[in-house]
Design an enzyme around this catalytic site. Sequence first.
Site, PDB file in Angstrom:
ATOM      1  N   HIS A 140       0.990  -1.008   0.014  1.00 47.69           N
ATOM      2  CA  HIS A 140      -0.022  -0.011   0.187  1.00 47.69           C
ATOM      3  C   HIS A 140       0.897   1.300  -0.061  1.00 47.69           C
ATOM      4  CE1 HIS A 140      -3.429  -2.313   0.482  1.00 47.69           C
ATOM      5  NE2 HIS A 140      -3.285  -2.794   1.796  1.00 47.69           N
ATOM      6  N   ASP A 176      -3.172 -10.400  -2.269  1.00 52.38           N
ATOM      7  CA  ASP A 176      -3.531 -10.002  -1.085  1.00 52.38           C
ATOM      8  C   ASP A 176      -5.097  -9.584  -1.270  1.00 52.38           C
ATOM      9  OD1 ASP A 176      -2.472  -8.977   1.773  1.00 52.38           O
ATOM     10  OD2 ASP A 176      -4.050  -7.780   1.062  1.00 52.38           O
TER      11      ASP A 176
END
Length: 322
Positions: A140, A176
């Site tokens: 992220h 993910d």
Amino acid sequence: MKVVYDPRHVFYSPKNELNGYEMIDNIDKPGRIETIKEILQLKYGDIIVGSKDYPRSYLYFVHSSDYVNWLKEKQYTLEDNQEYFPKVFGYDMCMDTKTPVGKNTFEMAWISAKCSLTGASLLLEGEELAYSCSRPLGHHAGITYCGGRSYFNNAALAARYLQKNGDIYIAILDLDFYAGNGTQEIFYEDNTVLTISIHGNPSNHYPYISGFEWEIGENEGRGYNINFPLKDGINGRTYLRVLEKALLEVEDFDPDFLIIPFGSNTHEKDLTTTFNLKDNDYREIGEMISYLNIPKLIIQEGGFNSQINEKVVDNLFNGLNI
């Protein structure tokens, strides 16, 4: 196969995160990585290697100097056990309140990044498969910000390190539950790195602002970013069909290396997410990935339940035929 592991990760122990107006326990605990390391060591024996050291200048392969300096300087303003949360979005270089900065955050994130860089170096030395058993996670983190419990983008750093060594093409396949928004941003205008992410629909899930189907890259990178946002409640059969499409895209790109940011948070018993994959689905994921005759680096991302992690990683590596 080699597993890269650095025991210093246990010193990364964030205490809190802000959930709206409520301070709650941070779920990124050292045990989630220890469990994975122990099961792989027990199963495969002497495969653990330590992280190597690298110049910190490697961070600038991916991140801006303003961001790196902000994170480094911010930790110096903190006392032991003190945690900093962003006060003004757009001023602080953090996109949420799940990503506290503590006194050792910069160093711990750099150690995690060095595990991924070490994994990349193992591929250059001839290993066909390396696994970075590291935390905190990284997918992220963008060029100028942290977020989603990520500070430095481990997959992106590994890709740029590999490319430093020649005219090399990389595919990054993010498995993910949450979209790899930072990785997408970093390579959005790059046609030498194919980025693919299979994840929960960002209309309902973090990061909310990125990971949609229409985000396909820009300029030279147009067509080299592919998102597969999936609806809540999907089962393994649906996921595996989407994975097959993603792997065909990887084959068409014909990369020199494949990097897989991997999270066990797609499991049906992970109560923080909404996919319903079962134990055996991860064995099939491993089998499908193993058909690609490309050196692979798997980087641990999300998955904060140690019991789930043990089952998922065990089945994944059974499928990889190690």
